[in-house]
Design a protein around this motif. Structure first.
Motif, PDB file in Angstrom:
ATOM      1  N   ALA A  65       5.354  40.490   7.405  1.00 37.65           N
ATOM      2  CA  ALA A  65       5.041  39.059   7.361  1.00 37.65           C
ATOM      3  C   ALA A  65       3.526  38.860   7.430  1.00 37.65           C
ATOM      4  O   ALA A  65       2.996  38.212   8.331  1.00 37.65           O
ATOM      5  CB  ALA A  65       5.757  38.334   8.493  1.00 37.65           C
ATOM      6  N   ASN A  73       2.479  32.983  10.651  1.00 36.34           N
ATOM      7  CA  ASN A  73       3.496  33.750   9.947  1.00 36.34           C
ATOM      8  C   ASN A  73       4.021  32.943   8.757  1.00 36.34           C
ATOM      9  O   ASN A  73       4.052  31.712   8.811  1.00 36.34           O
ATOM     10  CB  ASN A  73       4.669  34.073  10.879  1.00 36.34           C
ATOM     11  CG  ASN A  73       4.289  35.029  11.985  1.00 36.34           C
ATOM     12  OD1 ASN A  73       3.474  35.929  11.787  1.00 36.34           O
ATOM     13  ND2 ASN A  73       4.871  34.838  13.152  1.00 36.34           N
ATOM     14  N   TYR A  77       9.572  34.440   7.166  1.00 36.08           N
ATOM     15  CA  TYR A  77       9.773  35.244   8.379  1.00 36.08           C
ATOM     16  C   TYR A  77      10.713  34.509   9.342  1.00 36.08           C
ATOM     17  O   TYR A  77      11.690  35.075   9.843  1.00 36.08           O
ATOM     18  CB  TYR A  77       8.421  35.540   9.041  1.00 36.08           C
ATOM     19  CG  TYR A  77       8.539  35.972  10.474  1.00 36.08           C
ATOM     20  CD1 TYR A  77       8.928  37.269  10.806  1.00 36.08           C
ATOM     21  CD2 TYR A  77       8.286  35.079  11.514  1.00 36.08           C
ATOM     22  CE1 TYR A  77       9.056  37.662  12.133  1.00 36.08           C
ATOM     23  CE2 TYR A  77       8.409  35.467  12.831  1.00 36.08           C
ATOM     24  CZ  TYR A  77       8.799  36.754  13.140  1.00 36.08           C
ATOM     25  OH  TYR A  77       8.933  37.134  14.447  1.00 36.08           O
ATOM     26  N   GLU A 101      13.989  42.469  13.755  1.00 36.54           N
ATOM     27  CA  GLU A 101      12.550  42.633  13.966  1.00 36.54           C
ATOM     28  C   GLU A 101      12.279  43.985  14.609  1.00 36.54           C
ATOM     29  O   GLU A 101      13.009  44.420  15.497  1.00 36.54           O
ATOM     30  CB  GLU A 101      11.988  41.505  14.830  1.00 36.54           C
ATOM     31  CG  GLU A 101      10.479  41.557  14.893  1.00 36.54           C
ATOM     32  CD  GLU A 101       9.825  40.207  15.126  1.00 36.54           C
ATOM     33  OE1 GLU A 101       8.592  40.158  15.067  1.00 36.54           O
ATOM     34  OE2 GLU A 101      10.541  39.215  15.345  1.00 36.54           O
ATOM     35  N   LEU A 137       9.859  43.504   9.703  1.00 40.91           N
ATOM     36  CA  LEU A 137      11.305  43.308   9.741  1.00 40.91           C
ATOM     37  C   LEU A 137      11.998  44.461   9.030  1.00 40.91           C
ATOM     38  O   LEU A 137      11.568  44.881   7.946  1.00 40.91           O
ATOM     39  CB  LEU A 137      11.688  41.990   9.057  1.00 40.91           C
ATOM     40  CG  LEU A 137      11.141  40.711   9.666  1.00 40.91           C
ATOM     41  CD1 LEU A 137      11.602  39.506   8.858  1.00 40.91           C
ATOM     42  CD2 LEU A 137      11.557  40.577  11.115  1.00 40.91           C
TER      43      LEU A 137
END
Length: 142
Positions: A65, A73, A77, A101, A137
């Motif tokens: 991100a 961000n 995200y 995450e 992620l």
């Protein structure tokens, strides 16, 4: 100058026309299209992203991100973290994924590898020092 939406529309069209390959600044980079739903609007969205494949698990990729080093961000995200799931187009294949995450040392290791392969990510991290840590992620085939 075109808007980010126009930029993404062009990248998505090129991705689909070339079996997942994109030129220009993304020439040779692994790209994925992530389908997600706006957490506020409920709209279906598609975001093109560079990714890093997991070396041990072919069903897992990592996305970053970075938002080109912006102080916030990207909206995608929050959409992905809120939903916990999405769908991706990778090459000519499309399938659902579970979103998680990555944090701590694992996050740092994965981000460092992406920055080593694509130095622009190191630049994005430099821009965000003291402001935010760029989230990583994991997208795992479900």
């Amino acid at each position: 100058m075109s808007s980010p939406k126009d930029w993404n529309t062009n990248v998505i069209a090129e991705f689909r026309a070339n079996q997942g390959r994109v030129g220009g600044p993304f020439e040779g980079a692994p790209m994925v299209l992530v389908h997600h739903r706006g957490r506020k609007t409920g709209r279906e969205l598609v975001s093109p992203m560079m990714y890093l494949p997991d070396e041990q698990d072919p069903d897992t990729i990592y996305v970053f991100a970075s938002k080109a080093g912006a102080p916030t961000n990207p909206d995608w995200y929050y959409n992905l973290v809120t939903a916990g799931q999405a769908e991706i187009e990778r090459g000519t294949e499309q399938h659902p994924v579970v979103v998680a995450e990555v944090t701590g040392d694992e996050r740092d290791r994965i981000f460092a590898e992406q920055a080593r392969r694509y130095p622009g990510f190191a630049g994005y991290a430099e821009k965000t020092v003291g402001i935010r840590t760029i989230p990583v992620l994991a997208l795992r085939r479900s």
